[in-house]
Design an enzyme around this catalytic site. Sequence first.
Site, short mmCIF file in Angstrom:
data_model
loop_
_atom_site.label_atom_id
_atom_site.label_comp_id
_atom_site.label_asym_id
_atom_site.label_seq_id
_atom_site.Cartn_x
_atom_site.Cartn_y
_atom_site.Cartn_z
N CYS B 50 0.83 -1.22 0.00
CA CYS B 50 0.00 0.00 0.00
C CYS B 50 0.86 1.26 0.00
O CYS B 50 0.38 2.34 -0.34
CB CYS B 50 -0.97 0.00 1.16
SG CYS B 50 -0.22 -0.42 2.72
N ARG B 52 4.16 1.34 -1.48
CA ARG B 52 5.19 1.38 -2.53
C ARG B 52 4.87 0.42 -3.67
O ARG B 52 4.27 -0.63 -3.44
CB ARG B 52 6.57 1.09 -1.96
CG ARG B 52 6.79 -0.31 -1.46
CD ARG B 52 8.17 -0.50 -0.87
NE ARG B 52 8.33 0.30 0.33
CZ ARG B 52 9.20 1.29 0.44
NH1 ARG B 52 10.00 1.60 -0.55
NH2 ARG B 52 9.28 1.98 1.56
N SER B 110 10.28 2.60 5.46
CA SER B 110 8.84 2.44 5.64
C SER B 110 8.21 3.68 6.25
O SER B 110 8.90 4.50 6.87
CB SER B 110 8.56 1.25 6.56
OG SER B 110 9.03 0.08 5.99
N GLU B 115 8.73 -1.19 11.12
CA GLU B 115 7.63 -2.17 11.05
C GLU B 115 8.13 -3.44 10.36
O GLU B 115 9.04 -3.38 9.54
CB GLU B 115 6.42 -1.55 10.34
CG GLU B 115 6.70 -0.97 8.97
CD GLU B 115 6.36 -1.92 7.85
OE1 GLU B 115 5.80 -2.97 8.14
OE2 GLU B 115 6.68 -1.59 6.69
N GLN B 117 6.25 -5.76 8.65
CA GLN B 117 5.42 -6.33 7.58
C GLN B 117 6.13 -6.31 6.23
O GLN B 117 5.97 -7.23 5.43
CB GLN B 117 4.13 -5.53 7.49
CG GLN B 117 2.95 -6.38 7.09
CD GLN B 117 1.69 -5.55 6.99
OE1 GLN B 117 1.69 -4.35 7.26
NE2 GLN B 117 0.62 -6.17 6.58
N GLY B 190 -18.77 4.65 24.90
CA GLY B 190 -18.72 5.45 23.66
C GLY B 190 -18.49 4.52 22.49
O GLY B 190 -17.96 3.41 22.66
N GLY B 192 -17.09 5.71 19.42
CA GLY B 192 -16.32 6.48 18.44
C GLY B 192 -15.34 5.60 17.66
O GLY B 192 -15.04 4.48 18.07
N MET B 194 -12.11 6.05 17.00
CA MET B 194 -10.82 5.84 17.66
C MET B 194 -10.93 4.76 18.75
O MET B 194 -10.07 3.89 18.88
CB MET B 194 -10.38 7.17 18.27
CG MET B 194 -9.00 7.20 18.84
SD MET B 194 -7.77 7.08 17.57
CE MET B 194 -6.31 7.11 18.60
#
Lengths: 273, 446
Positions: B50, B52, B110, B115, B117, B190, B192, B194
């Site tokens: 996603c 490169r 990255s 990371e 992955q 909540g 939301g 996040m």
Amino acid sequence: MTAPFIISLIGAIALGVAAVFAWAALGRQSRATSAVAGGAASVGVLANAIYVGWALADHGPIETFRQYHEATLLLASLIAAVGVGTRFAPSLRGLDGLLFLLAALVDLLALALSSPATASPGYHGWFISHGLSFAISGACFMVGGMSAVAYLIVHRILRRKQGLTLMGKVPSLEALDRFTRWMLTIGFPIFTYGILTGMCGVAHRKDIEQTAWYLDPTVLLSAAAWLVYAWLCGSLVLRPQIRGRRAAALATWGMGLVAVAYFLMGWVSPIHR
Amino acid sequence: MRTLITGCNHRYAPVALREKLAFDEAQMVEALRRFHEAFPEAEAVLVSTCNRVEFYFARPVHGHPRIGEVIEFIARFHDLHAADLSSAFYNHEDAEAIRHLFRVTSSLDSMVLGESQILSQVRTAFEAARRQNLIGTNLGDLFQRAFAVAKEIHTRTAIATGRVSVGSVAVDLARQVFSRFDDKTVLMVGAGKMGEVTLKHLLATRPRRLWITNRSPEKAHDLADRIRRIHQLQVQVIPFEQWIAHLAAADIAITSTGSREPVLTAKQFAPVPARRQYRPLLIIDIAVPRDIDSAVGKQDSVFLYNIDDLQIVTEATLIQRREALSCCQGIIESHVTDYLQSRTGRDLGPVLQALRDRLQGISEQELHWLLPKLQNASAHDREMIERMLHRIAQKILHHPTDLLRRKITTGTAGIYADTLAALFALKLEADEPPASPASNSSGPGA
């Protein structure tokens, strides 16, 4: 240098190295470093255990556990063995370093206790269980105390929100709390048994029965430690507010009392020396 | 052979362009197949994530494809104009290309530094290329080295340590307080976005049950349904008016409401610890403004963290990783030099052999010319003449051979080898001069 001195030194060095490498492995997450820690701890435990085994074979159990040095080596071995055991419990990762350090310190104290005790009349078979129960309960309380110290450190990190990058490298509060409880639960009945057998000893030894044995510093501190642990164990069951940080603080104080009673007072105690 | 790379990444190409250029699994197979058809003598690996899209390829020095041809190939595959791509694409050759690959696999390039992955994504791309017979000695050796470099960097440095997302820090906090979760209850206050992201991280610990509460019950039910579908968990929606009472039985609470005032004050919380029998309670308040009065966190059994506390941890991790960067660069540089030396050494072999053959050929030619003319020469004289020619050839070869071997360590051996090949008109296999380690870079990444 005598054999007891050399053995204590080997044990202390091996366990000290194990403690250093266990902490290094914590930071670097390196298998090789961790393996060195495990190997060094095993060497320390084996050196102590072989010496105690040899003393048992040579002098018999009563003479062996009458000697402070041998009993202390047994205590160090038990603490280090629990440390090795915690390496196989993922939830207690990181506790081994503290336990190896404690075992190394106990081994060093054994150096100071290497002079042989003079034989006294009135020792019987039950004395083996008196010495052993104090060594085992002492190991449980000290391991539990160290676990409580670790709890206080982790608790402080989490509360102050500083050093949080250590997360995942040290045991969780819940695991430490549970481990401390286990150690206290196992240690307290054995400690009680040790005190009862000690009182039997007084009854059997005519030479001290007539003295003010109850003013002996080890006896007094052992009684104080028993009261602290009795209150702590009772509170853990009956009083919910005595948990977490408070319980850990009490367990740490208890460990201190046991250590002083065992090492410092035992050294000057007329009936334990 | 030359090693090249062309492509774009999150730094130089907007997401709108990257999503047009991305190759899914089927497209990647098809692209590699077409590439192999178009350029059969080239080796190639296509990395598409996603962040490169990069084409690594190796080709003979004067062979194909050229950088422009690869960009054209990518553009044609996606029905785009090559001219639109050129401005966002970077190109690296030889040493720069190798360095770039090492940086990519080690996740120094990255979006989230360190990371892990990307390494598995490059491995997958490499395997896909291998299945299409696009991997030869050059890219095979290079990528194996790149994987080894990444492993070394991840184990020897702090580049991959710690957590960099709020959700994962929340999970770490939970794991630091609790050792098991199958007897724990999570309370989500909540609904939301996040909060949902953080909750999803936390649900990876597989708690016993989840309670959700929200001022608008519909949103709470929607979230509960989504969670049930994904996690197959015991999820219960509780009325918002009762959530403080439910704290007595919860172990972890995540609050993420849009309230302007705290939804839990110290006064409201005061009776809760006793009802909880002073069991530890982890509260993660990711709402801004904060949902929980900071005085609640003063209770001994409460571990209260707000969004700033979590971000401090992620920031600390990033700082720790950035500090490790120079060490990583050092490791990469040593591997680039080492790889170039071994590759140049491998490429110099044919040049030296060709030079030896050339001098030997000249010697033999001259002997054939001379010997028939020496009627009175004894066998011994003839042998001495042969030996003399051989010694001359050896002495001529000695200095250039020695020089080339020494120049391997400086990285300029290729230039000398090229010159030798040109001066002596050496016939190399595939009729090409050796690879030059001198490198070029261009494009936005250069």
